[in-house]
Design a protein around this motif. Sequence first.
Motif, PDB file in Angstrom:
ATOM      1  N   SER A 109     -35.840   8.711 -13.129  1.00 66.72           N
ATOM      2  CA  SER A 109     -36.924   9.485 -12.530  1.00 66.72           C
ATOM      3  C   SER A 109     -36.995  10.887 -13.107  1.00 66.72           C
ATOM      4  O   SER A 109     -36.009  11.609 -13.107  1.00 66.72           O
ATOM      5  N   THR A 110     -38.172  11.247 -13.560  1.00 68.68           N
ATOM      6  CA  THR A 110     -38.350  12.645 -13.960  1.00 68.68           C
ATOM      7  C   THR A 110     -38.973  13.450 -12.828  1.00 68.68           C
ATOM      8  O   THR A 110     -39.119  14.657 -12.936  1.00 68.68           O
ATOM      9  N   ILE A 111     -39.343  12.754 -11.756  1.00 71.85           N
ATOM     10  CA  ILE A 111     -39.744  13.470 -10.538  1.00 71.85           C
ATOM     11  C   ILE A 111     -38.431  13.889  -9.895  1.00 71.85           C
ATOM     12  O   ILE A 111     -37.662  13.043  -9.439  1.00 71.85           O
ATOM     13  N   VAL A 112     -38.159  15.180  -9.900  1.00 74.77           N
ATOM     14  CA  VAL A 112     -36.854  15.616  -9.395  1.00 74.77           C
ATOM     15  C   VAL A 112     -36.702  15.151  -7.944  1.00 74.77           C
ATOM     16  O   VAL A 112     -37.553  15.429  -7.102  1.00 74.77           O
ATOM     17  N   GLY A 113     -35.636  14.411  -7.673  1.00 73.99           N
ATOM     18  CA  GLY A 113     -35.403  13.852  -6.335  1.00 73.99           C
ATOM     19  C   GLY A 113     -36.003  12.467  -6.157  1.00 73.99           C
ATOM     20  O   GLY A 113     -35.764  11.817  -5.133  1.00 73.99           O
ATOM     21  N   GLY A 114     -36.745  11.972  -7.139  1.00 74.02           N
ATOM     22  CA  GLY A 114     -37.366  10.649  -7.028  1.00 74.02           C
ATOM     23  C   GLY A 114     -36.343   9.547  -6.810  1.00 74.02           C
ATOM     24  O   GLY A 114     -36.541   8.628  -6.010  1.00 74.02           O
ATOM     25  N   GLU A 115     -35.210   9.662  -7.537  1.00 68.44           N
ATOM     26  CA  GLU A 115     -34.160   8.641  -7.389  1.00 68.44           C
ATOM     27  C   GLU A 115     -33.558   8.704  -5.989  1.00 68.44           C
ATOM     28  O   GLU A 115     -33.175   7.681  -5.418  1.00 68.44           O
ATOM     29  N   LEU A 116     -33.524   9.897  -5.404  1.00 70.52           N
ATOM     30  CA  LEU A 116     -32.965  10.041  -4.055  1.00 70.52           C
ATOM     31  C   LEU A 116     -33.856   9.382  -3.017  1.00 70.52           C
ATOM     32  O   LEU A 116     -33.369   8.754  -2.069  1.00 70.52           O
ATOM     33  N   SER A 117     -35.149   9.509  -3.192  1.00 73.68           N
ATOM     34  CA  SER A 117     -36.042   8.927  -2.179  1.00 73.68           C
ATOM     35  C   SER A 117     -36.086   7.404  -2.287  1.00 73.68           C
ATOM     36  O   SER A 117     -36.344   6.724  -1.304  1.00 73.68           O
ATOM     37  N   MET A 118     -35.793   6.862  -3.471  1.00 79.05           N
ATOM     38  CA  MET A 118     -35.856   5.411  -3.612  1.00 79.05           C
ATOM     39  C   MET A 118     -34.533   4.713  -3.290  1.00 79.05           C
ATOM     40  O   MET A 118     -34.509   3.541  -2.899  1.00 79.05           O
ATOM     41  N   ALA A 119     -33.423   5.414  -3.425  1.00 75.21           N
ATOM     42  CA  ALA A 119     -32.093   4.790  -3.284  1.00 75.21           C
ATOM     43  C   ALA A 119     -31.893   4.082  -1.929  1.00 75.21           C
ATOM     44  O   ALA A 119     -31.372   2.959  -1.899  1.00 75.21           O
ATOM     45  N   PRO A 120     -32.304   4.679  -0.812  1.00 74.27           N
ATOM     46  CA  PRO A 120     -32.082   3.970   0.458  1.00 74.27           C
ATOM     47  C   PRO A 120     -32.819   2.633   0.513  1.00 74.27           C
ATOM     48  O   PRO A 120     -32.292   1.652   1.056  1.00 74.27           O
ATOM     49  N   GLY A 121     -33.995   2.556  -0.057  1.00 74.25           N
ATOM     50  CA  GLY A 121     -34.743   1.297  -0.053  1.00 74.25           C
ATOM     51  C   GLY A 121     -34.025   0.223  -0.857  1.00 74.25           C
ATOM     52  O   GLY A 121     -33.921  -0.931  -0.433  1.00 74.25           O
ATOM     53  N   VAL A 122     -33.496   0.626  -2.019  1.00 73.52           N
ATOM     54  CA  VAL A 122     -32.781  -0.335  -2.871  1.00 73.52           C
ATOM     55  C   VAL A 122     -31.503  -0.786  -2.157  1.00 73.52           C
ATOM     56  O   VAL A 122     -31.158  -1.973  -2.126  1.00 73.52           O
ATOM     57  N   ALA A 123     -30.809   0.155  -1.547  1.00 71.45           N
ATOM     58  CA  ALA A 123     -29.561  -0.184  -0.849  1.00 71.45           C
ATOM     59  C   ALA A 123     -29.841  -1.053   0.379  1.00 71.45           C
ATOM     60  O   ALA A 123     -29.066  -1.958   0.703  1.00 71.45           O
ATOM     61  N   LEU A 124     -30.952  -0.789   1.047  1.00 73.63           N
ATOM     62  CA  LEU A 124     -31.313  -1.615   2.212  1.00 73.63           C
ATOM     63  C   LEU A 124     -31.562  -3.057   1.767  1.00 73.63           C
ATOM     64  O   LEU A 124     -31.135  -4.009   2.428  1.00 73.63           O
ATOM     65  N   ALA A 125     -32.222  -3.197   0.630  1.00 74.08           N
ATOM     66  CA  ALA A 125     -32.471  -4.549   0.100  1.00 74.08           C
ATOM     67  C   ALA A 125     -31.141  -5.256  -0.172  1.00 74.08           C
ATOM     68  O   ALA A 125     -30.959  -6.423   0.180  1.00 74.08           O
ATOM     69  N   LEU A 126     -30.190  -4.543  -0.766  1.00 73.40           N
ATOM     70  CA  LEU A 126     -28.875  -5.152  -1.035  1.00 73.40           C
ATOM     71  C   LEU A 126     -28.206  -5.569   0.272  1.00 73.40           C
ATOM     72  O   LEU A 126     -27.636  -6.660   0.383  1.00 73.40           O
TER      73      LEU A 126
END
Length: 315
Positions: A109-126
Amino acid sequence: MTTNDAELLEAMMLTRAFEEQNRALQAAGKAPGTCASVGQEAAAVGVIKALGKDDLILTNHRSAGHLLARGAEPGRVLAEIMGRSSGYCKGKSGSLHISAKELGVVLTSTIVGGELSMAPGVALALSMQKSRAIVACVFGDGAACEGSFHESLNLAAVWNLPILYVCENNQWQAYVHRRETMLTEKIAARAAAYGIKGITVDGNDVQAVHAAAREAAAEVRATKKPILLETYTYRTWGHYEPDDQSYVDSKELTEWRERDPIEYLKGRLLARREIETREIEAIETRVKQRIADALAFASESPFPSAAELATDVYA
Ligand SMILES: Cc1ncc(C[n+]2csc(CCOP(=O)(O)OP(=O)(O)O)c2C)c(N)n1
């Protein structure tokens, strides 16, 4: 997964050589500017080599070290940066948005913090899939000053999401020193505010980073609770190539350059007689060859055709 010291050294040297090649290409006008990870190789390699093969990675714009440590082909990363169709995203992402499903790299992500906002969704899926995999979410100290940092860590803590948050505190946030945007020196202390563990490790000592990351990843996997691991380091090149770094305090820069993570590991291994000079030379030769092959592969790869313009894009 265990990684020996020679492997850690080779992965760091590959990243450095890759960035140097990349810089040369940019200087020659053959590739656009990128955010290099020079100075941060230990932070990247130590963490990524501590992950399991099913673990998922979300990272930021300074990602060459993460991708290469994960096993990305240098030629395909270079091709991506050069806009060629053999790149990981068919040349459409450049260096700033690479994702590679086969490597478990969900997002750059080049949107600073973009990876932070997506991480919970990915982890929830796991979690919902009852997977043993965890998410490693890598971001900078600048991102840790964004609202999404607080929302992400709080949600992950409350929902018991298996995320290893990795803050690469490289002291800079583009052209702004962290002293101008935060009153504390370390990011890990913020973990206490969310009721989770926070750890700071010397980000220029790859062995220390690797040991801390392995322990933290194992704990996240076992407890399903997030941990915040801070690798305290420095980017010794500019924010974005080319960059003359005229805004950087030269004493600070010199001090950190003297703590170069690659030279540090080499020196330690040689002093302890855990490696011989000829082994280091052999690594250098291998790395040079891989980068030369990568350059040839990327340069010979075609640009995508105009018909590709609207495929695989979601905007
Ligand atoms: C939401 C957002 N705000 C601002 C920018 C411009 N920007 C790009 S990189 C950067 C600095 C980020 O600092 P940090 O997270 O510490 O990462 P570093 O570049 O130091 O590795 C900024 C402000 C951006 N890309 N996205």
